[in-house]
Design a protein around this motif. Structure first.
Motif, PDB file in Angstrom:
ATOM      1  N   SER A 126       7.813  17.295  31.504  1.00 53.17           N
ATOM      2  CA  SER A 126       6.842  18.023  30.691  1.00 53.17           C
ATOM      3  C   SER A 126       5.578  18.304  31.492  1.00 53.17           C
ATOM      4  N   LYS A 127       4.913  19.404  31.121  1.00 51.22           N
ATOM      5  CA  LYS A 127       3.647  19.744  31.773  1.00 51.22           C
ATOM      6  C   LYS A 127       2.451  19.194  30.994  1.00 51.22           C
ATOM      7  N   SER A 128       2.696  18.500  29.893  1.00 54.43           N
ATOM      8  CA  SER A 128       1.591  17.968  29.096  1.00 54.43           C
ATOM      9  C   SER A 128       0.805  16.920  29.879  1.00 54.43           C
ATOM     10  N   THR A 129      -0.498  16.921  29.654  1.00 50.50           N
ATOM     11  CA  THR A 129      -1.366  15.949  30.293  1.00 50.50           C
ATOM     12  C   THR A 129      -1.314  14.640  29.502  1.00 50.50           C
ATOM     13  N   ASN A 130      -0.990  13.550  30.185  1.00 48.95           N
ATOM     14  CA  ASN A 130      -1.048  12.239  29.552  1.00 48.95           C
ATOM     15  C   ASN A 130      -2.265  11.524  30.119  1.00 48.95           C
ATOM     16  N   LEU A 131      -3.341  11.520  29.336  1.00 49.57           N
ATOM     17  CA  LEU A 131      -4.611  10.996  29.845  1.00 49.57           C
ATOM     18  C   LEU A 131      -4.534   9.500  30.120  1.00 49.57           C
ATOM     19  N   LYS A 132      -3.761   8.771  29.324  1.00 53.33           N
ATOM     20  CA  LYS A 132      -3.662   7.319  29.507  1.00 53.33           C
ATOM     21  C   LYS A 132      -2.988   6.967  30.814  1.00 53.33           C
ATOM     22  N   PHE A 208     -10.242  13.447   1.286  1.00 54.79           N
ATOM     23  CA  PHE A 208     -10.387  12.448   2.351  1.00 54.79           C
ATOM     24  C   PHE A 208     -11.139  13.083   3.508  1.00 54.79           C
ATOM     25  N   LEU A 209     -12.342  12.556   3.759  1.00 50.41           N
ATOM     26  CA  LEU A 209     -13.206  13.124   4.783  1.00 50.41           C
ATOM     27  C   LEU A 209     -12.784  12.639   6.173  1.00 50.41           C
ATOM     28  N   ILE A 210     -12.735  13.565   7.122  1.00 44.88           N
ATOM     29  CA  ILE A 210     -12.456  13.177   8.509  1.00 44.88           C
ATOM     30  C   ILE A 210     -13.760  12.677   9.126  1.00 44.88           C
ATOM     31  N   THR A 211     -13.739  11.457   9.649  1.00 42.64           N
ATOM     32  CA  THR A 211     -14.961  10.874  10.233  1.00 42.64           C
ATOM     33  C   THR A 211     -15.183  11.428  11.644  1.00 42.64           C
ATOM     34  N   LYS A 212     -16.215  10.914  12.295  1.00 42.73           N
ATOM     35  CA  LYS A 212     -16.492  11.320  13.682  1.00 42.73           C
ATOM     36  C   LYS A 212     -15.435  10.772  14.635  1.00 42.73           C
ATOM     37  N   LEU A 213     -14.740   9.726  14.201  1.00 45.96           N
ATOM     38  CA  LEU A 213     -13.688   9.152  15.044  1.00 45.96           C
ATOM     39  C   LEU A 213     -12.415   9.972  14.848  1.00 45.96           C
ATOM     40  N   ALA A 214     -12.415  11.150  15.444  1.00 45.61           N
ATOM     41  CA  ALA A 214     -11.268  12.045  15.308  1.00 45.61           C
ATOM     42  C   ALA A 214     -11.047  12.711  16.651  1.00 45.61           C
ATOM     43  N   ASP A 215      -9.907  12.410  17.263  1.00 47.30           N
ATOM     44  CA  ASP A 215      -9.626  12.993  18.574  1.00 47.30           C
ATOM     45  C   ASP A 215      -8.128  13.205  18.710  1.00 47.30           C
ATOM     46  N   ARG A 216      -7.677  13.408  19.935  1.00 53.59           N
ATOM     47  CA  ARG A 216      -6.259  13.682  20.155  1.00 53.59           C
ATOM     48  C   ARG A 216      -5.383  12.473  19.804  1.00 53.59           C
ATOM     49  N   MET A 217      -5.969  11.278  19.758  1.00 52.30           N
ATOM     50  CA  MET A 217      -5.174  10.099  19.408  1.00 52.30           C
ATOM     51  C   MET A 217      -4.978   9.980  17.910  1.00 52.30           C
ATOM     52  N   PRO A 248      -6.450  -2.502   7.831  1.00 46.40           N
ATOM     53  CA  PRO A 248      -6.744  -3.691   7.006  1.00 46.40           C
ATOM     54  C   PRO A 248      -7.970  -3.509   6.104  1.00 46.40           C
ATOM     55  N   ASP A 249      -8.898  -2.629   6.488  1.00 47.08           N
ATOM     56  CA  ASP A 249     -10.092  -2.428   5.649  1.00 47.08           C
ATOM     57  C   ASP A 249      -9.858  -1.416   4.524  1.00 47.08           C
ATOM     58  N   GLY A 250      -8.612  -0.970   4.361  1.00 48.47           N
ATOM     59  CA  GLY A 250      -8.303  -0.061   3.256  1.00 48.47           C
ATOM     60  C   GLY A 250      -8.517   1.405   3.589  1.00 48.47           C
ATOM     61  N   LYS A 251      -8.943   1.672   4.840  1.00 53.61           N
ATOM     62  CA  LYS A 251      -9.140   3.075   5.245  1.00 53.61           C
ATOM     63  C   LYS A 251      -7.883   3.593   5.922  1.00 53.61           C
ATOM     64  N   LEU A 252      -7.849   4.919   6.056  1.00 52.77           N
ATOM     65  CA  LEU A 252      -6.652   5.541   6.611  1.00 52.77           C
ATOM     66  C   LEU A 252      -6.900   6.070   8.009  1.00 52.77           C
ATOM     67  N   ILE A 253      -5.834   6.116   8.798  1.00 56.94           N
ATOM     68  CA  ILE A 253      -5.872   6.799  10.091  1.00 56.94           C
ATOM     69  C   ILE A 253      -4.619   7.662  10.182  1.00 56.94           C
ATOM     70  N   ILE A 254      -4.808   8.903  10.624  1.00 61.72           N
ATOM     71  CA  ILE A 254      -3.659   9.791  10.843  1.00 61.72           C
ATOM     72  C   ILE A 254      -3.403   9.854  12.337  1.00 61.72           C
ATOM     73  N   LEU A 255      -2.188   9.554  12.739  1.00 60.68           N
ATOM     74  CA  LEU A 255      -1.851   9.567  14.159  1.00 60.68           C
ATOM     75  C   LEU A 255      -1.602  10.998  14.621  1.00 60.68           C
ATOM     76  N   MET A 256      -2.216  11.354  15.752  1.00 59.41           N
ATOM     77  CA  MET A 256      -2.090  12.707  16.271  1.00 59.41           C
ATOM     78  C   MET A 256      -1.327  12.700  17.603  1.00 59.41           C
ATOM     79  N   ALA A 257      -1.421  13.792  18.368  1.00 56.13           N
ATOM     80  CA  ALA A 257      -0.528  14.007  19.528  1.00 56.13           C
ATOM     81  C   ALA A 257      -0.538  12.868  20.561  1.00 56.13           C
ATOM     82  N   ASP A 258      -1.688  12.255  20.799  1.00 60.71           N
ATOM     83  CA  ASP A 258      -1.765  11.191  21.804  1.00 60.71           C
ATOM     84  C   ASP A 258      -1.610   9.802  21.186  1.00 60.71           C
ATOM     85  N   HIS A 259      -0.937   9.717  20.050  1.00 61.23           N
ATOM     86  CA  HIS A 259      -0.784   8.434  19.361  1.00 61.23           C
ATOM     87  C   HIS A 259      -0.030   7.429  20.220  1.00 61.23           C
ATOM     88  N   GLN A 260      -0.318   6.151  19.973  1.00 60.26           N
ATOM     89  CA  GLN A 260       0.473   5.094  20.608  1.00 60.26           C
ATOM     90  C   GLN A 260       1.908   5.204  20.102  1.00 60.26           C
TER      91      GLN A 260
END
Lengths: 324, 236
Positions: A126-132, A208-217, A248-260
């Motif tokens: 693949s030509k995708s960039t894997n930053l990790k 559901f509001l998207i917080t500032k912690l929103a990136d490719r991960m 665990p704090d009851g909040k949600l996270i949506i996994l995006m393209a660079d998810h673990q």
């Protein structure tokens, strides 16, 4: 072409790197696969050809040779040599033309495709960039000032240019394939039933509001905590693009393209693939409205979306044949 | 070695993958079957299957729903099709006689200068640093799965005396750091925030992007650590 000013996090991405998640190598790939496919379809490329994913503030790109390009996804008010240019149209650019982006008008990520694609080695197919892993794409990193990216095409596009100026080819495509409600459709996850009745109601009826912690991960959502029924701990298992986990704090996270590749939090739901595009174009501070759907509907919507891309690709190829 | 068939259940992981869950626990016998099924599925290369990802006690199967829908019956979903296929497959033998298990020996320097959590952990456990090192090197661990970071291997199980819960807050961790979380031990291939208790560091590269197989370890491998000193670490 050359990057003459770096953006905040622009990178080369394609459909993603599959087949290596068992080694912990996350798939990467364009966040908005649909926009990537449309940009490629416009140029008659294979729809999963690598593109450049641009965030605002985006890179300033100088073309060092004439080229045929297309933009899709977010409207970051692109211009060439200061003149506004449209998304979803083929543009013939001249040597020394500079492409830049002025304001984020709508959406979060724009995609730049070139006729014939970018020339770079594939890493693990693949030509995708894997930053990790610091691998894939352009030197395994996001684009920086001075980077020179080679184009595959050896065609001479200068004959398409009337003079010194760039040229916008006279057709566009229907890029709003689904005109339904702008909700995000989700499928229940394996731990959906661990949510209390009230939490389920909250999930399907409140924004559901998207917080500032929103990136490719991933996107962290700033919701009122969702209550869960007691249940045992989960041992790590594989997750997916679009998986919505309950922290665990009851909040949600949506996994995006660079998810673990794996996770151990309850999977309350999964965003359907056909709506990854909508999700990828949402920005911090915007609200998401979830609506439950079923497997059959999710698959149908994806099938429709892909049929639409294929039809556009064929139509664009025919149009382009008059030019190149 | 023949093992009794395990019970499992299949659930969707969105619209492009499903999980076969064999029991939600860290158990060597279960994991051995997960890995065997993983190899079986990779070997068969079923059309429309994108990839297979093993974890502790589950197997995720990623598929291309649009491709598969070309031949599913009216009223059937791609998920129905793939899960039926897997149910049939799981009734057969894996065809893999014995697990091909490699033993990988990994040098670790347990010097406190490279092991920020070693002394605190030793104190809490009323062990000397040497006893702690001996306990960690005294076992052969199984690699249950890779995940979290490219090449990060989840290994287990550590001696009961070494079991330590994950830290509440993640800290920056250096590449090569060897840590303990719960009953597991693992090595960070890259610098990363992490919650594992760091008791040493290896000079060995866990991930090399230039190799066809970029990870040093794979699920199913066996690992034994051996202690090296600071000089050996620096000149490895």
């Amino acid at each position: 072409m050359r990057i003459i000013k770096a953006g905040i996090q622009d990178s080369v991405q394609d459909r993603g790197r599959y087949g290596y998640q068992h080694l912990g190598v996350n798939p990467s790939g364009a966040m908005d696969q649909y926009a990537m496919q449309l940009a490629n379809a416009l140029l008659g490329n294979e729809t999963d050809e690598a593109v450049i994913e641009l965030h605002f503030p985006a890179s300033v790109i100088l073309f060092t040779q004439p080229a045929l390009i297309a933009l899709a996804g977010a409207d970051l008010s692109p211009s060439i040599n200061g003149e506004p240019v449209p998304l979803y149209q083929c543009i013939v650019v001249n040597k020394n033309d500079a492409l830049q982006f002025h304001r984020p008008l709508s959406g979060a990520r724009a995609y730049l495709a070139v006729h014939g694609g970018f020339s770079m080695e594939r890493w693990l197919e693949s030509k995708s960039t894997n930053l990790k892993a610091g691998a894939g794409g352009y030197r395994g990193r996001s684009l920086q000032k001075g980077d020179e990216i080679e184009l595959n095409s050896k065609k001479d596009y200068s004959s398409l240019l009337p003079g010194k100026n760039f040229r916008i080819l006279p057709w566009t495509i229907d890029h709003a394939a689904d005109t339904g409600p702008r909700e995000i459709f989700v499928l229940p996850g394996n731990e959906w039933d661990r949510l209390t009745a009230e939490a389920k109601r909250q999930f399907t009826t409140t924004p559901f509001l998207i917080t500032k912690l929103a990136d490719r991960m991933g996107y962290r959502l700033g919701n009122e905590p969702l209550a869960m029924l007691p249940g045992g701990e989960l041992i790590s298992s594989a997750v997916n693009f679009g998986t919505i986990q309950l922290l665990p704090d009851g909040k949600l996270i949506i996994l995006m393209a660079d998810h673990q590749t794996a996770g151990g939090y309850p999977r309350v739901a999964h965003v359907i693939t056909a709506h990854h595009s909508r999700l990828a174009q949402k920005r911090s501070g915007e609200a998401l409205y979830f609506r439950l759907t079923d497997q059959a509907r999710a698959e149908e919507l994806l099938q429709k979306q892909q049929q639409h891309v294929r039809q556009l690709q064929h139509a664009c190829l025919l149009k382009l044949q008059q030019y190149v | 070695m023949k093992e009794p068939p395990l019970s499992y259940h299949i659930f969707p992981l969105g619209d492009s993958a499903l999980t076969v869950d064999f029991g939600n626990r860290m158990d060597e016998a279960i994991n051995r079957q997960v890995i065997a099924r993983f190899h079986q599925l990779r070997h068969q290369q079923l059309p429309g299957l994108v990839e297979v990802v093993p974890a502790f006690s589950s197997l995720a199967v990623y598929y291309d729903p649009v491709f598969i829908r070309k031949w599913v019956k009216e009223g059937q979903t791609a998920f129905d099709y793939v899960s039926t296929l897997l149910l049939e497959l799981l009734r057969t033998e894996t065809g893999i006689q014995e697990e091909q298990s490699r033993l990988v020996r990994i040098p670790v320097c347990y010097d406190p200068s490279l092991a920020p959590d070693l002394e605190e952990m030793a104190q809490a456990k009323e062990l000397s640093a040497e006893q702690l090192t001996t306990l960690h090197t005294g076992r052969i661990y199984r690699v249950y799965m890779l995940g979290f970071l490219p090449g990060f291997a989840y290994m287990g199980e550590v001696d009961e005396q070494l079991m330590t819960p994950r830290k509440q807050q993640p800290h920056p961790v250096r590449p090569g750091s060897v840590g303990i979380a719960g009953r597991q031990t693992g090595i960070y291939p890259f610098a990363s925030p992490g919650g594992w208790n760091i008791i040493g560091r290896t000079p060995v590269q866990l991930f090399n992007r230039n190799r066809a197989l970029p990870t040093l370890l794979q699920a199913g491998d066996r690992v034994q650590f051996y202690a090296i000193d600071k000089y050996e670490f620096a000149h490895y």
